[in-house]
Design a protein around this motif. Structure first.
Motif, PDB file in Angstrom:
ATOM      1  N   ARG A   9       0.654  -0.986  -0.035  1.00 48.66           N
ATOM      2  CA  ARG A   9      -0.111   0.110  -0.048  1.00 48.66           C
ATOM      3  C   ARG A   9       0.779   1.301   0.107  1.00 48.66           C
ATOM      4  N   ARG A  65       2.309   1.811  -3.260  1.00 46.95           N
ATOM      5  CA  ARG A  65       1.541   2.347  -4.437  1.00 46.95           C
ATOM      6  C   ARG A  65       1.148   3.792  -4.058  1.00 46.95           C
ATOM      7  N   GLU A  66       0.790   4.175  -2.660  1.00 45.93           N
ATOM      8  CA  GLU A  66       0.190   5.459  -2.323  1.00 45.93           C
ATOM      9  C   GLU A  66       1.212   6.494  -2.012  1.00 45.93           C
ATOM     10  N   ASP A  67       2.218   6.137  -1.663  1.00 46.12           N
ATOM     11  CA  ASP A  67       3.466   6.968  -1.322  1.00 46.12           C
ATOM     12  C   ASP A  67       4.872   7.014  -1.901  1.00 46.12           C
ATOM     13  N   ARG A  75       4.808   9.006   6.284  1.00 52.07           N
ATOM     14  CA  ARG A  75       3.869   8.871   4.951  1.00 52.07           C
ATOM     15  C   ARG A  75       3.703  10.427   4.635  1.00 52.07           C
ATOM     16  N   THR A  79       4.147  12.536   1.233  1.00 53.06           N
ATOM     17  CA  THR A  79       3.218  13.204   0.530  1.00 53.06           C
ATOM     18  C   THR A  79       3.445  14.794   0.262  1.00 53.06           C
TER      19      THR A  79
END
Length: 259
Positions: free
Chosen positions: A122, A125-127, A243, A247
């Motif tokens: 995850r 994929r997201e960070d 995280r 971002t």
């Protein structure tokens, strides 16, 4: 004989500079380790790990703890009040996501830097992947691999003694062009990928994005090695903070050295 002596001197100076760069990185990691293993509890939080707890009078002058840090408490623009001056009662609140926490606990039972777990899959994929997605995609992949392998070196560039960039090395960027974004920016740092001889000049924004990801990997490696003395919930919130660093860096925010 004079030419031979000059060649040897130049080689020695290059080795010395590379050694100094590696020492700087090691010193930064030692500082980060000392910071991370300190116990921080809700009743007695470590203010350097939680920059939002610093008073408005000190936030603007604060420095990031780690040499690789990419974000944290941001200084406000001249003439603009900080959020704390607008509403003294305002504070950051948080609510644990049960799915994310469950994935973290499952990963923590057998911590690894492999992305096969739901937890790391995850975050990749997201960070991680969005943060390391630059215009030059091929070089971006090499940078990500070097970060994963812990073989990437970032070192400052002496602006007063910058070398001329040869035509054959244009792809490596230059003092005024970022090799990752391709944009014209003043590049005060450069990176080296493993044992490869090439250096790539990077802009402050690109450096912030890379170091934000490095911070994350450093912390989970410390957990994997059993060096973090926090409980599971504290570890989880530190992961969430890291995280957020990735971002924020991806959005273009980064700290600059003052003075």
């Amino acid at each position: 004989m004079v030419h031979e002596a000059n060649v040897k001197q130049a080689a020695a100076e290059k080795q010395l500079k590379e050694a100094q760069g590696k020492i700087d990185v090691l010193q930064a990691e030692v500082t980060a380790l000392k910071t991370l293993v300190l116990t921080s509890t809700p009743s007695s939080p470590n203010r350097q790990l939680h920059p939002q707890l610093q008073s408005s009078g000190t936030r603007g002058a604060s420095r990031h703890v780690r040499n690789k840090s990419a974000s944290g408490a941001f200084t406000s623009s001249p003439g603009k009040p900080e959020p704390s001056s607008i509403s003294i009662a305002a504070k950051e609140d948080r609510e644990m996501d049960s799915v994310l926490y469950a994935e973290f606990l499952l990963w923590k039972e057998n911590p690894s830097v492999e992305r096969s777990s739901a937890f790391l899959s995850r975050i990749y994929r997201e960070d991680i992947e969005p943060c390391l997605s630059f215009t030059r995609s091929e070089l971006s992949q090499l940078v990500q691999s070097a970060v994963e392998n812990n073989s990437l070196t970032i070192e400052p560039v002496a602006m007063s003694a910058l070398p001329m960039v040869k035509a054959s090395a244009i792809e490596c960027g230059g003092p005024k062009k970022c090799a990752l974004s391709g944009m014209s920016r003043l590049c005060r740092h450069r990176i080296k990928l493993g044992d490869k001889g090439s250096y790539y000049y990077i802009s402050p924004s690109s450096r912030a994005r890379i170091t934000a990801v490095c911070n994350f990997f450093t912390y989970i490696r410390y957990i994997q090695q059993g060096l973090v003395r926090h409980d599971a919930e504290q570890m989880f919130w530190e992961v969430m903070r890291l995280r957020r660093e990735m971002t924020v860096a991806k959005l273009g925010f980064y700290l600059t050295d003052q003075g």
